[in-house]
Design a protein around this motif. Structure first.
Motif, PDB file in Angstrom:
ATOM      1  N   LEU A  47      52.221   4.748 -18.929  1.00  0.00           N
ATOM      2  CA  LEU A  47      53.494   5.002 -19.608  1.00  0.00           C
ATOM      3  C   LEU A  47      54.566   4.012 -19.158  1.00  0.00           C
ATOM      4  CD1 LEU A  47      53.583   8.925 -19.529  1.00  0.00           C
ATOM      5  CD2 LEU A  47      53.090   7.444 -21.491  1.00  0.00           C
ATOM      6  N   GLU A  48      54.479   3.518 -17.926  1.00  0.00           N
ATOM      7  CA  GLU A  48      55.463   2.563 -17.432  1.00  0.00           C
ATOM      8  C   GLU A  48      55.229   1.157 -17.964  1.00  0.00           C
ATOM      9  OE1 GLU A  48      55.201   2.823 -13.238  1.00  0.00           O
ATOM     10  OE2 GLU A  48      56.117   4.836 -13.117  1.00  0.00           O
ATOM     11  N   GLN A  49      54.025   0.874 -18.452  1.00  0.00           N
ATOM     12  CA  GLN A  49      53.707  -0.463 -18.957  1.00  0.00           C
ATOM     13  C   GLN A  49      54.225  -0.645 -20.380  1.00  0.00           C
ATOM     14  OE1 GLN A  49      49.453  -0.784 -18.630  1.00  0.00           O
ATOM     15  NE2 GLN A  49      49.518  -1.373 -16.465  1.00  0.00           N
ATOM     16  N   ASP A  50      54.393  -1.896 -20.761  1.00  0.00           N
ATOM     17  CA  ASP A  50      54.742  -2.226 -22.135  1.00  0.00           C
ATOM     18  C   ASP A  50      53.520  -2.067 -23.031  1.00  0.00           C
ATOM     19  OD1 ASP A  50      57.279  -2.858 -21.311  1.00  0.00           O
ATOM     20  OD2 ASP A  50      56.807  -4.987 -20.994  1.00  0.00           O
ATOM     21  N   PRO A  51      53.715  -1.780 -24.319  1.00  0.00           N
ATOM     22  CA  PRO A  51      52.547  -1.618 -25.210  1.00  0.00           C
ATOM     23  C   PRO A  51      51.666  -2.860 -25.269  1.00  0.00           C
ATOM     24  CG  PRO A  51      54.531  -0.745 -26.241  1.00  0.00           C
ATOM     25  CD  PRO A  51      54.978  -1.437 -24.989  1.00  0.00           C
ATOM     26  N   GLU A  52      52.266  -4.055 -25.093  1.00  0.00           N
ATOM     27  CA  GLU A  52      51.444  -5.267 -25.162  1.00  0.00           C
ATOM     28  C   GLU A  52      50.568  -5.438 -23.928  1.00  0.00           C
ATOM     29  OE1 GLU A  52      54.643  -5.146 -25.514  1.00  0.00           O
ATOM     30  OE2 GLU A  52      55.052  -5.600 -27.628  1.00  0.00           O
ATOM     31  N   ASP A  53      50.966  -4.819 -22.790  1.00  0.00           N
ATOM     32  CA  ASP A  53      50.208  -4.989 -21.549  1.00  0.00           C
ATOM     33  C   ASP A  53      49.118  -3.950 -21.375  1.00  0.00           C
ATOM     34  OD1 ASP A  53      51.937  -7.063 -21.054  1.00  0.00           O
ATOM     35  OD2 ASP A  53      53.283  -5.867 -19.796  1.00  0.00           O
TER      36      ASP A  53
ATOM     37  N   LYS B 265      35.629  -9.090 -39.727  1.00  0.00           N
ATOM     38  CA  LYS B 265      35.149  -7.727 -39.520  1.00  0.00           C
ATOM     39  C   LYS B 265      35.953  -7.063 -38.406  1.00  0.00           C
ATOM     40  CE  LYS B 265      30.418  -8.815 -40.924  1.00  0.00           C
ATOM     41  NZ  LYS B 265      28.985  -8.798 -40.527  1.00  0.00           N
ATOM     42  N   MET B 266      36.034  -5.757 -38.511  1.00  0.00           N
ATOM     43  CA  MET B 266      36.725  -4.991 -37.489  1.00  0.00           C
ATOM     44  C   MET B 266      35.860  -4.853 -36.246  1.00  0.00           C
ATOM     45  SD  MET B 266      38.647  -1.954 -39.587  1.00  0.00           S
ATOM     46  CE  MET B 266      39.387  -1.386 -38.069  1.00  0.00           C
ATOM     47  N   LYS B 267      36.521  -4.691 -35.116  1.00  0.00           N
ATOM     48  CA  LYS B 267      35.810  -4.515 -33.872  1.00  0.00           C
ATOM     49  C   LYS B 267      35.139  -3.150 -33.833  1.00  0.00           C
ATOM     50  CE  LYS B 267      36.507  -4.644 -28.879  1.00  0.00           C
ATOM     51  NZ  LYS B 267      37.505  -4.759 -27.778  1.00  0.00           N
ATOM     52  N   LEU B 268      33.883  -3.135 -33.446  1.00  0.00           N
ATOM     53  CA  LEU B 268      33.149  -1.873 -33.408  1.00  0.00           C
ATOM     54  C   LEU B 268      33.664  -0.991 -32.280  1.00  0.00           C
ATOM     55  CD1 LEU B 268      29.511  -3.209 -33.963  1.00  0.00           C
ATOM     56  CD2 LEU B 268      31.052  -2.194 -35.642  1.00  0.00           C
ATOM     57  N   PRO B 269      33.639   0.321 -32.461  1.00  0.00           N
ATOM     58  CA  PRO B 269      34.126   1.231 -31.406  1.00  0.00           C
ATOM     59  C   PRO B 269      33.208   1.205 -30.194  1.00  0.00           C
ATOM     60  CG  PRO B 269      33.164   2.479 -33.204  1.00  0.00           C
ATOM     61  CD  PRO B 269      33.225   1.054 -33.671  1.00  0.00           C
ATOM     62  N   GLY B 270      33.807   1.420 -29.035  1.00  0.00           N
ATOM     63  CA  GLY B 270      33.048   1.434 -27.792  1.00  0.00           C
ATOM     64  C   GLY B 270      32.935   2.821 -27.214  1.00  0.00           C
ATOM     65  N   HIS B 271      32.607   2.878 -25.928  1.00  0.00           N
ATOM     66  CA  HIS B 271      32.433   4.186 -25.282  1.00  0.00           C
ATOM     67  C   HIS B 271      33.770   4.921 -25.166  1.00  0.00           C
ATOM     68  CE1 HIS B 271      28.257   3.430 -24.296  1.00  0.00           C
ATOM     69  NE2 HIS B 271      28.595   2.225 -23.832  1.00  0.00           N
ATOM     70  N   ALA B 272      34.883   4.201 -25.050  1.00  0.00           N
ATOM     71  CA  ALA B 272      36.175   4.871 -24.897  1.00  0.00           C
ATOM     72  C   ALA B 272      36.576   5.610 -26.159  1.00  0.00           C
ATOM     73  CB  ALA B 272      37.246   3.847 -24.519  1.00  0.00           C
TER      74      ALA B 272
ATOM     75  N   THR C  53      45.640  -2.012 -21.845  1.00  0.00           N
ATOM     76  CA  THR C  53      44.290  -2.432 -22.229  1.00  0.00           C
ATOM     77  C   THR C  53      43.787  -1.681 -23.464  1.00  0.00           C
ATOM     78  OG1 THR C  53      43.393  -0.821 -20.660  1.00  0.00           O
ATOM     79  CG2 THR C  53      43.730  -3.086 -19.871  1.00  0.00           C
ATOM     80  N   LEU C  54      44.180  -0.426 -23.621  1.00  0.00           N
ATOM     81  CA  LEU C  54      43.789   0.386 -24.778  1.00  0.00           C
ATOM     82  C   LEU C  54      45.025   0.900 -25.490  1.00  0.00           C
ATOM     83  CD1 LEU C  54      40.870   2.508 -23.227  1.00  0.00           C
ATOM     84  CD2 LEU C  54      40.667   0.500 -24.705  1.00  0.00           C
ATOM     85  N   ASP C  55      44.923   1.055 -26.818  1.00  0.00           N
ATOM     86  CA  ASP C  55      46.038   1.561 -27.608  1.00  0.00           C
ATOM     87  C   ASP C  55      46.085   3.089 -27.646  1.00  0.00           C
ATOM     88  OD1 ASP C  55      46.650  -1.051 -28.137  1.00  0.00           O
ATOM     89  OD2 ASP C  55      45.540  -1.100 -30.037  1.00  0.00           O
TER      90      ASP C  55
ATOM     91  N   GLU D 180      47.474   9.565 -12.239  1.00  0.00           N
ATOM     92  CA  GLU D 180      48.187   8.366 -11.776  1.00  0.00           C
ATOM     93  C   GLU D 180      48.042   7.226 -12.779  1.00  0.00           C
ATOM     94  OE1 GLU D 180      46.737   7.394  -7.953  1.00  0.00           O
ATOM     95  OE2 GLU D 180      47.503   9.215  -6.974  1.00  0.00           O
ATOM     96  N   GLU D 181      46.859   7.088 -13.368  1.00  0.00           N
ATOM     97  CA  GLU D 181      46.654   6.029 -14.359  1.00  0.00           C
ATOM     98  C   GLU D 181      47.450   6.295 -15.632  1.00  0.00           C
ATOM     99  OE1 GLU D 181      42.093   4.715 -13.074  1.00  0.00           O
ATOM    100  OE2 GLU D 181      42.439   5.978 -14.834  1.00  0.00           O
ATOM    101  N   LYS D 182      47.548   7.570 -16.035  1.00  0.00           N
ATOM    102  CA  LYS D 182      48.375   7.904 -17.204  1.00  0.00           C
ATOM    103  C   LYS D 182      49.848   7.602 -16.943  1.00  0.00           C
ATOM    104  CE  LYS D 182      45.331  11.538 -19.000  1.00  0.00           C
ATOM    105  NZ  LYS D 182      45.221  12.984 -19.317  1.00  0.00           N
ATOM    106  N   LYS D 183      50.325   7.925 -15.740  1.00  0.00           N
ATOM    107  CA  LYS D 183      51.729   7.647 -15.394  1.00  0.00           C
ATOM    108  C   LYS D 183      51.984   6.142 -15.348  1.00  0.00           C
ATOM    109  CE  LYS D 183      55.236   8.739 -11.927  1.00  0.00           C
ATOM    110  NZ  LYS D 183      55.501   9.421 -10.618  1.00  0.00           N
ATOM    111  N   LYS D 184      51.039   5.400 -14.797  1.00  0.00           N
ATOM    112  CA  LYS D 184      51.181   3.943 -14.753  1.00  0.00           C
ATOM    113  C   LYS D 184      51.132   3.343 -16.147  1.00  0.00           C
ATOM    114  CE  LYS D 184      49.186  -0.134 -12.535  1.00  0.00           C
ATOM    115  NZ  LYS D 184      48.096  -0.636 -11.641  1.00  0.00           N
TER     116      LYS D 184
END
Length: 614
Positions: free
Chosen positions: A199-205, A172-179, A207-209, A193-197
């Motif tokens: 963008l600098e991270q790799d897609p695998e690192d 089964k697929m994971k149910l959606p959360g509050h995000a 927490t959210l897609d 600042e969190e958005k800028k950080k």
């Protein structure tokens, strides 16, 4: 005709023109023809012409008779048989030449070739021949529902029931959360600042897609752009994921931890520091407690041997040695007061004259009866007499070796003792005090670290750098070789019952051996951070201790049961600290000894002190 399999024609006519292959229908046309044409069951394909030929009834009957092994129907099956080639051997041959010997004797060359072929087949060098399949024919594709039951199988068959019972459901697929909400709570929204950080991270690192966003109402929410991509990934996961039934074992993590008794239930054992014995001006190398427990001796790099009173901490006597003292040991005989000390190439025997005066006088009488004139000289060790000045200070006898003495070990009866002579691991020398004899029974052994007598049996333990060898002295044979699996063995101790051995090493390991089970360690303890210097068992209490260069003495509870089916109980109960590590040499605690009657322990350290823990 297989030459034309890859071409659109079958061959050429008499004018040289290509003869094209007839049109061939697909699987759907073949299926419709099979359902509509009643003559389909006797229609065959002619490869020479590429056309379908309908067999007549006579042809079908002929094929069936051939399949059944019958005659085709032509000729008389009961005609008389003519024996054209007779099986009778002629009495007179047609030629006068006698038959050659090789015509009736098996060929040796053929026998050798057949033997080589049979050996090659057995070794797997020659593989049996397998019929080759026609690679030009493409296998028919088979499609089936991935997550549905197979309706073609017999529901009563064993395989069908097993497939139905062990069916793997689609994950089964994971149910959606509050995000994923169109109006998530403020704590789920990202700052600049969190958005800028992010963008600098790799897609695998990440927490959210996606980046959570807030909309005032659901009708203002735009369409989700990567929807098609998510559906494709979902289909690929269902198609490519490995499907295997895994039996999960629900285990409580607390059940995996062995249930050990509390340290309070294993009392008594040393817990606090009681007395500090000060007086040495150098590193204290070794200590030995008198059998009655009232006094103990110590020796160190200041070339002195000191006798201490346990209860008061007073230095009762001090003997000066010609070199650094590396080891001291009291004679275990009850009616003798004799102390052996190793310094340089000599082993010195002192009568400290402490305790009972009758025992001290008996010691002088026994040593005075020894005839040093008959003692052998010129070997690896020789007994020497002392002068009046040395006798006045308590020295009674000398045993001089050709190499430096590193350790001493007494036999339980007090007559025999062993020494290890050599700087970095040497030879084992056995001595008998009553006859003033010395011998080296293990001349081939090198790099010996320690040697020890068994407390009950005529066994002798010799520790090399990588193993512990056990010799039976009564039978003069090697009984067993223990393998501690460590780099260098530093110390050894034998349980008072004699069935368990404790081995310490310089790579911070402590190995417990059960002599009745295996040559491998029953349990390996890694409680120290540096090399283990000494290990020792208590004679009365189920305790053993180890000291290390990390400045600690670890007390452990080691209960050995009389029931052979029950394993020993090993529980570390206390870590004693107090010694200060020497910065120049890197040494901390060099020796530790238990009190013979009380659950106390003495420790000698590189900080020039001896400490008593009770």
């Amino acid at each position: 005709m297989e030459w034309y399999n890859d071409y659109p024609h079958l061959g050429y006519d008499w004018e040289g023109k290509k003869i094209l292959k007839p049109a061939k229908g697909d699987e759907l046309d073949r299926f419709l023809k099979r359902m509509d044409d009643p003559e389909f069951w006797k229609t065959v394909h002619d490869k020479s012409t590429g056309q379908d030929v309908v067999l007549s009834n006579e042809d079908v009957d002929l094929i069936m008779r051939l399949q059944q092994g019958k005659l085709t129907g032509q000729g008389d099956p009961y005609e008389p048989y003519e024996d054209v080639f007779s099986g009778e051997v002629m009495k007179t041959s047609l030629v006068t030449r006698p038959p050659h010997k090789r015509s009736f004797i098996p060929s040796l060359l053929e026998k050798e070739k057949v033997g080589k072929l049979v050996h090659a087949i057995k070794m797997g060098w020659i593989k049996p021949w397998k019929p080759q399949t026609d690679s030009t024919e493409e296998p028919e594709p088979q499609f089936y529902a991935l997550w549905e039951k197979e309706k073609t199988e017999d529901p009563q068959s064993k395989s069908a029931r097993a497939r139905e019972r062990n069916a793997t459901k689609a994950p089964k697929m994971k149910l959606p959360g509050h995000a994923e909400s169109y109006n998530p709570p403020p704590e789920y929204l990202l700052t600049d600042e969190e958005k800028k950080k992010r963008l600098e991270q790799d897609p695998e690192d990440r927490t959210l897609d996606f980046v959570p966003r807030s909309y005032p109402s659901m009708r203002l929410t735009p369409s989700w752009m990567p929807l098609a991509r998510e559906r494709l990934d979902r289909c690929l996961d269902l198609y490519l994921c490995p499907r295997k039934t895994v039996l999960k074992v629900h285990v409580n993590p607390e059940d995996l931890i062995p249930k050990l008794p509390k340290p309070k239930d294993l009392m008594p054992f040393p817990t606090v520091q009681a007395i500090i014995y000060r007086g040495h001006t150098g590193i204290v190398r070794g200590i030995s407690v008198h059998p009655d427990g009232q006094f103990f001796a110590s020796g160190g790099d200041d070339s002195t041997i000191r006798i201490w009173e346990v209860s008061t901490g007073r230095c009762f006597k001090t003997f000066t040695a010609p070199d650094k003292v590396v080891s001291v040991a009291w004679c275990p005989k009850a009616d003798v007061c004799l102390l052996a000390a190793a310094c340089g190439n000599d082993l010195l025997f002192f009568n400290p004259e402490i305790g009972d005066k009758l025992v001290c006088s008996n010691t002088d009488r026994l040593l005075g009866e020894l005839d040093l004139s008959v003692a052998p000289t010129g070997g690896i060790a020789s007994f020497l007499d002392v002068n009046d000045a040395e006798r006045a200070v308590g020295l009674r006898l000398k045993l001089r070796h050709t190499k430096k003495v590193t350790s001493i070990s007494w036999h339980g009866k007090g007559d025999y003792f062993s020494t290890v002579a050599g700087d970095s691991g040497g030879q084992v020398v056995l001595h008998q005090l009553s006859r003033l004899r010395s011998q080296t029974p293990f001349k081939k052994l090198t790099l010996v670290q320690k040697a020890l007598f068994h407390p009950l049996k005529p066994f002798f333990f010799v520790c090399t750098q990588r193993s512990v060898r056990i010799y039976d002295l009564s039978k003069n044979l090697l009984k067993k070789v223990l393998q501690p699996s460590c780099s260098t063995v530093s110390s050894i101790a034998i349980h008072p019952k004699g069935d368990n051995v404790l081995v310490g090493s310089y790579d911070s390991r402590l190995c417990w051996f059960d002599l009745d089970s295996s040559v491998k360690p029953y349990q390996t303890l890694r409680h120290h951070n540096n090399g283990v210097r000494q290990v020792v068992f208590h004679n009365r209490y189920p305790l053993f201790a180890s000291c290390s260069d990390d400045g600690s003495v670890i007390i452990s509870h080691g209960m050995v049961y009389n029931d052979l089916n029950e394993f020993p109980l090993i529980v570390p109960v206390k870590q004693l600290k107090g010694h200060i590590k020497d910065g120049e040499s890197g040494l901390a605690v060099l020796d530790c000894q238990f009190h013979p009657h009380q659950p106390w322990i003495f420790s000698a350290g590189a900080d020039k002190t001896i400490r008593l823990f009770v």
